[in-house]
Design a protein around this motif. Structure first.
Motif, PDB file in Angstrom:
ATOM      1  N   THR A 125       0.857  -1.181   0.000  1.00 41.54           N
ATOM      2  CA  THR A 125       0.000   0.000   0.000  1.00 41.54           C
ATOM      3  C   THR A 125       0.893   1.231   0.000  1.00 41.54           C
ATOM      4  OG1 THR A 125      -0.125   0.349   2.399  1.00 41.54           O
ATOM      5  CG2 THR A 125      -1.601  -1.321   1.453  1.00 41.54           C
ATOM      6  N   GLU A 126       0.257   2.386  -0.011  1.00 39.09           N
ATOM      7  CA  GLU A 126       1.019   3.636  -0.002  1.00 39.09           C
ATOM      8  C   GLU A 126       1.852   3.791   1.268  1.00 39.09           C
ATOM      9  OE1 GLU A 126      -2.533   4.397  -2.718  1.00 39.09           O
ATOM     10  OE2 GLU A 126      -2.193   3.365  -0.815  1.00 39.09           O
ATOM     11  N   GLU A 127       1.525   3.034   2.315  1.00 41.33           N
ATOM     12  CA  GLU A 127       2.276   3.102   3.568  1.00 41.33           C
ATOM     13  C   GLU A 127       3.487   2.175   3.572  1.00 41.33           C
ATOM     14  OE1 GLU A 127       1.409   5.353   5.796  1.00 41.33           O
ATOM     15  OE2 GLU A 127      -0.252   5.905   4.464  1.00 41.33           O
ATOM     16  N   SER A 128       3.618   1.333   2.575  1.00 40.76           N
ATOM     17  CA  SER A 128       4.739   0.378   2.530  1.00 40.76           C
ATOM     18  C   SER A 128       6.053   1.107   2.279  1.00 40.76           C
ATOM     19  CB  SER A 128       4.509  -0.662   1.435  1.00 40.76           C
ATOM     20  OG  SER A 128       3.327  -1.392   1.665  1.00 40.76           O
ATOM     21  N   PRO A 129       7.139   0.637   2.894  1.00 41.09           N
ATOM     22  CA  PRO A 129       8.441   1.290   2.687  1.00 41.09           C
ATOM     23  C   PRO A 129       8.960   1.027   1.280  1.00 41.09           C
ATOM     24  CG  PRO A 129       8.713  -0.716   3.963  1.00 41.09           C
ATOM     25  CD  PRO A 129       7.229  -0.505   3.817  1.00 41.09           C
ATOM     26  N   PRO A 130       9.905   1.839   0.824  1.00 40.01           N
ATOM     27  CA  PRO A 130      10.466   1.621  -0.507  1.00 40.01           C
ATOM     28  C   PRO A 130      11.283   0.348  -0.565  1.00 40.01           C
ATOM     29  CG  PRO A 130      11.707   3.312   0.659  1.00 40.01           C
ATOM     30  CD  PRO A 130      10.515   3.000   1.498  1.00 40.01           C
ATOM     31  N   GLY A 131      11.448  -0.163  -1.784  1.00 38.42           N
ATOM     32  CA  GLY A 131      12.279  -1.334  -1.986  1.00 38.42           C
ATOM     33  C   GLY A 131      13.687  -0.954  -2.381  1.00 38.42           C
ATOM     34  N   SER A 132      14.388  -1.907  -2.964  1.00 37.13           N
ATOM     35  CA  SER A 132      15.766  -1.668  -3.398  1.00 37.13           C
ATOM     36  C   SER A 132      15.852  -1.858  -4.902  1.00 37.13           C
ATOM     37  CB  SER A 132      16.710  -2.641  -2.688  1.00 37.13           C
ATOM     38  OG  SER A 132      16.356  -3.981  -2.972  1.00 37.13           O
ATOM     39  N   GLY A 133      16.951  -1.394  -5.472  1.00 36.06           N
ATOM     40  CA  GLY A 133      17.152  -1.495  -6.906  1.00 36.06           C
ATOM     41  C   GLY A 133      17.156  -0.128  -7.562  1.00 36.06           C
ATOM     42  N   PHE A 134      17.541  -0.099  -8.819  1.00 36.30           N
ATOM     43  CA  PHE A 134      17.671   1.158  -9.544  1.00 36.30           C
ATOM     44  C   PHE A 134      16.353   1.916  -9.638  1.00 36.30           C
ATOM     45  CE2 PHE A 134      17.394   3.280 -13.765  1.00 36.30           C
ATOM     46  CZ  PHE A 134      18.249   4.340 -13.496  1.00 36.30           C
ATOM     47  N   LEU A 135      15.271   1.245 -10.052  1.00 38.12           N
ATOM     48  CA  LEU A 135      13.995   1.938 -10.211  1.00 38.12           C
ATOM     49  C   LEU A 135      13.452   2.451  -8.887  1.00 38.12           C
ATOM     50  CD1 LEU A 135      12.066  -0.161 -12.887  1.00 38.12           C
ATOM     51  CD2 LEU A 135      13.258   2.007 -13.175  1.00 38.12           C
ATOM     52  N   ALA A 136      13.657   1.693  -7.821  1.00 41.96           N
ATOM     53  CA  ALA A 136      13.214   2.145  -6.500  1.00 41.96           C
ATOM     54  C   ALA A 136      13.978   3.406  -6.081  1.00 41.96           C
ATOM     55  CB  ALA A 136      13.409   1.031  -5.475  1.00 41.96           C
ATOM     56  N   GLU A 137      15.276   3.427  -6.332  1.00 39.60           N
ATOM     57  CA  GLU A 137      16.078   4.611  -6.013  1.00 39.60           C
ATOM     58  C   GLU A 137      15.613   5.821  -6.816  1.00 39.60           C
ATOM     59  OE1 GLU A 137      20.125   3.671  -6.776  1.00 39.60           O
ATOM     60  OE2 GLU A 137      20.245   2.105  -5.238  1.00 39.60           O
ATOM     61  N   VAL A 138      15.395   5.602  -8.121  1.00 44.51           N
ATOM     62  CA  VAL A 138      14.936   6.701  -8.969  1.00 44.51           C
ATOM     63  C   VAL A 138      13.587   7.222  -8.488  1.00 44.51           C
ATOM     64  CG1 VAL A 138      14.134   7.304 -11.291  1.00 44.51           C
ATOM     65  CG2 VAL A 138      16.253   6.004 -11.004  1.00 44.51           C
ATOM     66  N   ALA A 139      12.664   6.318  -8.154  1.00 44.09           N
ATOM     67  CA  ALA A 139      11.334   6.742  -7.715  1.00 44.09           C
ATOM     68  C   ALA A 139      11.400   7.563  -6.424  1.00 44.09           C
ATOM     69  CB  ALA A 139      10.426   5.531  -7.532  1.00 44.09           C
ATOM     70  N   ARG A 140      12.261   7.157  -5.491  1.00 40.56           N
ATOM     71  CA  ARG A 140      12.403   7.935  -4.248  1.00 40.56           C
ATOM     72  C   ARG A 140      12.922   9.342  -4.545  1.00 40.56           C
ATOM     73  NH1 ARG A 140      14.758   3.161  -2.300  1.00 40.56           N
ATOM     74  NH2 ARG A 140      16.836   4.094  -2.245  1.00 40.56           N
ATOM     75  N   GLU A 141      13.943   9.434  -5.382  1.00 43.03           N
ATOM     76  CA  GLU A 141      14.501  10.743  -5.719  1.00 43.03           C
ATOM     77  C   GLU A 141      13.513  11.572  -6.535  1.00 43.03           C
ATOM     78  OE1 GLU A 141      18.285  10.251  -7.601  1.00 43.03           O
ATOM     79  OE2 GLU A 141      18.966   8.763  -6.134  1.00 43.03           O
ATOM     80  N   TRP A 142      12.779  10.902  -7.417  1.00 45.59           N
ATOM     81  CA  TRP A 142      11.777  11.533  -8.275  1.00 45.59           C
ATOM     82  C   TRP A 142      10.705  12.214  -7.429  1.00 45.59           C
ATOM     83  CZ3 TRP A 142       8.890   7.740 -12.090  1.00 45.59           C
ATOM     84  CH2 TRP A 142       8.192   8.470 -13.065  1.00 45.59           C
ATOM     85  N   GLU A 143      10.196  11.507  -6.443  1.00 44.87           N
ATOM     86  CA  GLU A 143       9.159  12.078  -5.583  1.00 44.87           C
ATOM     87  C   GLU A 143       9.716  13.188  -4.704  1.00 44.87           C
ATOM     88  OE1 GLU A 143       7.025   8.983  -3.551  1.00 44.87           O
ATOM     89  OE2 GLU A 143       6.519   7.929  -5.398  1.00 44.87           O
ATOM     90  N   ALA A 144      10.934  12.997  -4.187  1.00 43.69           N
ATOM     91  CA  ALA A 144      11.547  14.023  -3.327  1.00 43.69           C
ATOM     92  C   ALA A 144      11.844  15.304  -4.101  1.00 43.69           C
ATOM     93  CB  ALA A 144      12.831  13.481  -2.712  1.00 43.69           C
TER      94      ALA A 144
END
Length: 297
Positions: A125-144
């Motif tokens: 769900t939206e409350e779940s923590p992020p995962g690992s990997g390239f796309l997960a890293e990009v998505a975290r930076e993208w949202e930030a």
């Protein structure tokens, strides 16, 4: 409503533009090329950090969909373009909106279910923590990267899209020819969950995010019934009345497509659209087979 849309020429952006204009909203395209005569468009250059803030005045909302296509073998240069087109472009747009005298009330940004990484059978769900990997890293930076707009007081929504299904583009379009030839099949074990959404519901999720003041932050833009890859394969074959006898072994996919295959074809993401359902969004295509039959006639 006057809406600025980046990525307005993509298959999701084009469908969104058509939907908004059908309801008499004014759509202004944010484009990297010089606007044609009479075109409602604003030019920007994300790579150079160039966007004239003054021409943004008068916008009621912004929808940011632009980004490098993730399909293809991920060379170092390709990965750099994927990251910079999302992170750098979002940051430039958010910082520009934050400098406006009269900023828009809402900024809806594309993000991705790739934020969660490979999570097996875990319900996400939206409350779940992020995962690992390239796309997960990009998505975290993208949202930030949208933080400057958020700090300005603009309501920012991050739509974490699953695979957007449409015969007009994206993954489904690439699948149709081999499946119609009877050459379709599952990927690896086929046990991996696929987060998907039909194109009409992807457009609907954007429209819902624009109109729903209580929506803010991450929102999973996926259908409420994720399916395993083997079920997706069987269902598409059934809709097309074609056999699906083949299997793409995981080692072969990774050999041919490298890291892209590992992070996009064989990951499992059992994502649920909790925020969309909580805020009353009604899916046109909640289940896969009805979505495919509707879109493929």
């Amino acid at each position: 409503m006057r809406v600025l849309v980046s990525g307005a020429s993509g298959f999701l952006g084009s469908a969104l533009r058509e939907s908004l204009e059908a309801d008499r909203h004014e759509v202004v395209k944010l484009t990297r090329r010089p606007p044609a005569a009479g075109e409602r468009a604003i030019r920007w250059n994300p790579a150079a950090g160039s966007l004239n803030v003054s021409v943004l005045e008068g916008m009621d909302a912004v929808v940011h969909l632009a980004g490098e296509n993730v399909a293809g073998r991920w060379t170092a240069a390709k990965k750099a373009r994927i990251r910079e087109s999302r992170v750098g472009g979002t940051r430039l747009l958010a910082e520009s909106l934050a400098r406006m005298q009269n900023p828009p009330g809402v900024m809806v940004c594309a993000s991705a279910a790739g934020y969660y990484g490979d999570r097996g059978d875990e319900v996400l769900t939206e409350e779940s923590p992020p995962g690992s990997g390239f796309l997960a890293e990009v998505a975290r930076e993208w949202e930030a990267a949208a933080d400057p707009a958020r700090q300005k007081g603009i309501r920012v929504v991050h739509l974490r899209f699953g695979i957007v299904l449409s015969p007009e583009g994206g993954a489904l379009r690439l699948m149709l020819l081999p499946f119609r030839m009877g050459l379709g099949g599952k990927l690896g074990s086929g046990r991996q969950y696929m987060a998907w959404i039909s194109l009409p519901d992807a457009v609907g999720a954007v429209r819902h995010a624009l109109d729903t003041g209580e929506l803010e932050g991450p929102v999973n833009a996926v259908a409420p019934h994720p399916v395993r890859n083997e079920e997706f394969t069987r269902t598409l074959g059934r809709v097309l009345s074609r056999p699906t006898p083949f299997t793409l072994p995981e080692f072969a996919g990774k050999l041919v497509m490298g890291e892209m295959a590992e992070e996009m074809l064989f990951v499992s993401q059992r994502v649920e659209p909790v925020r969309l359902l909580e805020t009353g969004y009604g899916f046109k295509h909640p289940r896969l087979e009805e979505a495919l039959r509707d879109m493929l006639g």
